[in-house]
Design a protein around this motif. Structure first.
Motif, PDB file in Angstrom:
ATOM      1  N   MET A   1     -23.036 -21.032 -16.465  1.00 33.33           N
ATOM      2  CA  MET A   1     -23.187 -22.216 -17.297  1.00 33.33           C
ATOM      3  C   MET A   1     -24.481 -22.155 -18.111  1.00 33.33           C
ATOM      4  SD  MET A   1     -20.407 -23.856 -16.619  1.00 33.33           S
ATOM      5  CE  MET A   1     -20.540 -25.542 -17.104  1.00 33.33           C
ATOM      6  N   ALA A   2     -25.388 -21.267 -17.754  1.00 31.51           N
ATOM      7  CA  ALA A   2     -26.652 -21.169 -18.477  1.00 31.51           C
ATOM      8  C   ALA A   2     -26.413 -20.543 -19.851  1.00 31.51           C
ATOM      9  CB  ALA A   2     -27.655 -20.331 -17.696  1.00 31.51           C
ATOM     10  N   PRO A   3     -27.077 -21.062 -20.880  1.00 32.70           N
ATOM     11  CA  PRO A   3     -26.919 -20.477 -22.209  1.00 32.70           C
ATOM     12  C   PRO A   3     -27.285 -18.994 -22.186  1.00 32.70           C
ATOM     13  CG  PRO A   3     -28.168 -22.538 -22.319  1.00 32.70           C
ATOM     14  CD  PRO A   3     -28.006 -22.195 -20.869  1.00 32.70           C
ATOM     15  N   GLY A   4     -26.438 -18.176 -22.782  1.00 34.82           N
ATOM     16  CA  GLY A   4     -26.682 -16.741 -22.865  1.00 34.82           C
ATOM     17  C   GLY A   4     -26.313 -15.952 -21.620  1.00 34.82           C
ATOM     18  N   VAL A   6     -24.186 -13.916 -19.014  1.00 35.93           N
ATOM     19  CA  VAL A   6     -23.032 -13.029 -19.122  1.00 35.93           C
ATOM     20  C   VAL A   6     -22.299 -13.052 -17.782  1.00 35.93           C
ATOM     21  CG1 VAL A   6     -22.273 -10.662 -19.553  1.00 35.93           C
ATOM     22  CG2 VAL A   6     -24.243 -11.594 -20.799  1.00 35.93           C
ATOM     23  N   VAL A   7     -21.035 -13.464 -17.814  1.00 31.38           N
ATOM     24  CA  VAL A   7     -20.265 -13.636 -16.587  1.00 31.38           C
ATOM     25  C   VAL A   7     -20.248 -12.355 -15.753  1.00 31.38           C
ATOM     26  CG1 VAL A   7     -17.955 -14.097 -15.667  1.00 31.38           C
ATOM     27  CG2 VAL A   7     -18.860 -15.502 -17.513  1.00 31.38           C
ATOM     28  N   ALA A   8     -20.044 -11.219 -16.390  1.00 33.45           N
ATOM     29  CA  ALA A   8     -19.999  -9.956 -15.637  1.00 33.45           C
ATOM     30  C   ALA A   8     -21.310  -9.693 -14.913  1.00 33.45           C
ATOM     31  CB  ALA A   8     -19.673  -8.800 -16.578  1.00 33.45           C
ATOM     32  N   HIS A   9     -22.436 -10.015 -15.533  1.00 37.43           N
ATOM     33  CA  HIS A   9     -23.740  -9.802 -14.889  1.00 37.43           C
ATOM     34  C   HIS A   9     -23.914 -10.744 -13.690  1.00 37.43           C
ATOM     35  CE1 HIS A   9     -25.447  -8.155 -18.932  1.00 37.43           C
ATOM     36  NE2 HIS A   9     -24.562  -7.344 -18.385  1.00 37.43           N
ATOM     37  N   VAL A  10     -23.534 -11.995 -13.873  1.00 28.49           N
ATOM     38  CA  VAL A  10     -23.650 -12.976 -12.779  1.00 28.49           C
ATOM     39  C   VAL A  10     -22.751 -12.559 -11.619  1.00 28.49           C
ATOM     40  CG1 VAL A  10     -23.264 -15.383 -12.112  1.00 28.49           C
ATOM     41  CG2 VAL A  10     -24.278 -14.853 -14.344  1.00 28.49           C
ATOM     42  N   PRO A  35     -21.974 -33.304 -12.455  1.00 30.76           N
ATOM     43  CA  PRO A  35     -22.758 -32.886 -11.293  1.00 30.76           C
ATOM     44  C   PRO A  35     -24.157 -33.478 -11.347  1.00 30.76           C
ATOM     45  CG  PRO A  35     -22.432 -31.046 -12.817  1.00 30.76           C
ATOM     46  CD  PRO A  35     -21.640 -32.209 -13.341  1.00 30.76           C
ATOM     47  N   THR A  36     -24.712 -33.753 -10.176  1.00 29.77           N
ATOM     48  CA  THR A  36     -26.053 -34.345 -10.121  1.00 29.77           C
ATOM     49  C   THR A  36     -27.144 -33.290 -10.243  1.00 29.77           C
ATOM     50  OG1 THR A  36     -26.008 -34.220  -7.721  1.00 29.77           O
ATOM     51  CG2 THR A  36     -25.294 -36.299  -8.728  1.00 29.77           C
ATOM     52  N   ALA A  37     -26.783 -32.031 -10.040  1.00 28.91           N
ATOM     53  CA  ALA A  37     -27.750 -30.935 -10.154  1.00 28.91           C
ATOM     54  C   ALA A  37     -27.069 -29.747 -10.804  1.00 28.91           C
ATOM     55  CB  ALA A  37     -28.268 -30.551  -8.776  1.00 28.91           C
ATOM     56  N   ALA A  38     -27.846 -28.851 -11.334  1.00 28.32           N
ATOM     57  CA  ALA A  38     -27.286 -27.648 -11.950  1.00 28.32           C
ATOM     58  C   ALA A  38     -26.594 -26.812 -10.883  1.00 28.32           C
ATOM     59  CB  ALA A  38     -28.398 -26.850 -12.617  1.00 28.32           C
ATOM     60  N   PRO A  39     -25.431 -26.238 -11.210  1.00 24.37           N
ATOM     61  CA  PRO A  39     -24.739 -25.403 -10.227  1.00 24.37           C
ATOM     62  C   PRO A  39     -25.570 -24.173  -9.880  1.00 24.37           C
ATOM     63  CG  PRO A  39     -23.541 -25.485 -12.326  1.00 24.37           C
ATOM     64  CD  PRO A  39     -24.752 -26.326 -12.477  1.00 24.37           C
ATOM     65  N   SER A  40     -25.485 -23.753  -8.633  1.00 33.05           N
ATOM     66  CA  SER A  40     -26.204 -22.563  -8.201  1.00 33.05           C
ATOM     67  C   SER A  40     -25.478 -21.962  -7.009  1.00 33.05           C
ATOM     68  CB  SER A  40     -27.640 -22.895  -7.828  1.00 33.05           C
ATOM     69  OG  SER A  40     -27.661 -23.783  -6.736  1.00 33.05           O
ATOM     70  N   PHE A  41     -25.845 -20.737  -6.667  1.00 32.33           N
ATOM     71  CA  PHE A  41     -25.261 -20.066  -5.516  1.00 32.33           C
ATOM     72  C   PHE A  41     -26.142 -20.304  -4.302  1.00 32.33           C
ATOM     73  CE2 PHE A  41     -23.262 -17.620  -8.892  1.00 32.33           C
ATOM     74  CZ  PHE A  41     -21.970 -17.529  -8.420  1.00 32.33           C
ATOM     75  N   ALA A  42     -25.522 -20.325  -3.147  1.00 28.52           N
ATOM     76  CA  ALA A  42     -26.264 -20.452  -1.896  1.00 28.52           C
ATOM     77  C   ALA A  42     -26.254 -19.104  -1.199  1.00 28.52           C
ATOM     78  CB  ALA A  42     -25.617 -21.506  -0.999  1.00 28.52           C
ATOM     79  N   GLN A  43     -27.389 -18.685  -0.703  1.00 24.94           N
ATOM     80  CA  GLN A  43     -27.479 -17.433   0.042  1.00 24.94           C
ATOM     81  C   GLN A  43     -26.941 -17.676   1.446  1.00 24.94           C
ATOM     82  OE1 GLN A  43     -28.776 -14.577  -1.287  1.00 24.94           O
ATOM     83  NE2 GLN A  43     -28.446 -13.352   0.515  1.00 24.94           N
ATOM     84  N   VAL A  44     -26.015 -16.856   1.896  1.00 24.64           N
ATOM     85  CA  VAL A  44     -25.422 -16.999   3.221  1.00 24.64           C
ATOM     86  C   VAL A  44     -25.638 -15.708   3.988  1.00 24.64           C
ATOM     87  CG1 VAL A  44     -23.279 -17.341   4.502  1.00 24.64           C
ATOM     88  CG2 VAL A  44     -23.668 -18.580   2.361  1.00 24.64           C
ATOM     89  N   GLN A  45     -26.110 -15.830   5.208  1.00 22.10           N
ATOM     90  CA  GLN A  45     -26.248 -14.682   6.079  1.00 22.10           C
ATOM     91  C   GLN A  45     -25.468 -14.959   7.351  1.00 22.10           C
ATOM     92  OE1 GLN A  45     -30.426 -14.073   6.645  1.00 22.10           O
ATOM     93  NE2 GLN A  45     -30.660 -13.032   4.692  1.00 22.10           N
ATOM     94  N   LEU A  46     -24.672 -13.986   7.764  1.00 22.77           N
ATOM     95  CA  LEU A  46     -23.873 -14.138   8.967  1.00 22.77           C
ATOM     96  C   LEU A  46     -24.576 -13.457  10.124  1.00 22.77           C
ATOM     97  CD1 LEU A  46     -20.340 -13.378   7.511  1.00 22.77           C
ATOM     98  CD2 LEU A  46     -21.428 -15.590   7.854  1.00 22.77           C
TER      99      LEU A  46
END
Length: 96
Positions: A1-4, A6-10, A35-46
């Motif tokens: 969603m960030a300007p510029g 690149v989906v493949a890079h993300v 959304p109340t905040a910008a979307p982001s990924f969460a780091q998950v460790q198993l």
């Protein structure tokens, strides 16, 4: 969603497919409330679960439930699973 961006890079950075990112983006864009905040990924460790008992090889604990979702995800739970948490996990994995 960030300007510029690149989906493949993300996708490569986070180890997901570009198709999955497009699916998430589409789902986010059709939300009725912003959304109340910008979307982001969460780091998950198993981490390996702590053994509660010793079972013979290939034995399944009593009350074990295996759920295979249409996308191929496999969820295993036992009788101690929290029903509310399981519903949230299944909804997230099924894209709801």
């Amino acid at each position: 969603m960030a300007p510029g961006a690149v989906v493949a890079h993300v996708a490569r950075r986070w180890g997901v497919s570009t198709g999955q990112l497009y699916t998430w983006r589409k789902a986010m864009l059709v939300q009725t409330t912003p959304p109340t905040a910008a979307p982001s990924f969460a780091q998950v460790q198993l981490a390996a679960p702590e053994p509660t008992s010793v079972l013979p090889p290939n034995a399944k604990p009593a009350g074990l439930i295996e759920i295979v979702l249409p996308g191929g995800a496999l969820v295993r739970v036992d009788a101690e699973v929290d029903g509310t948490a399981l519903r949230r996990v299944l909804a997230a994995l099924s894209g709801r």
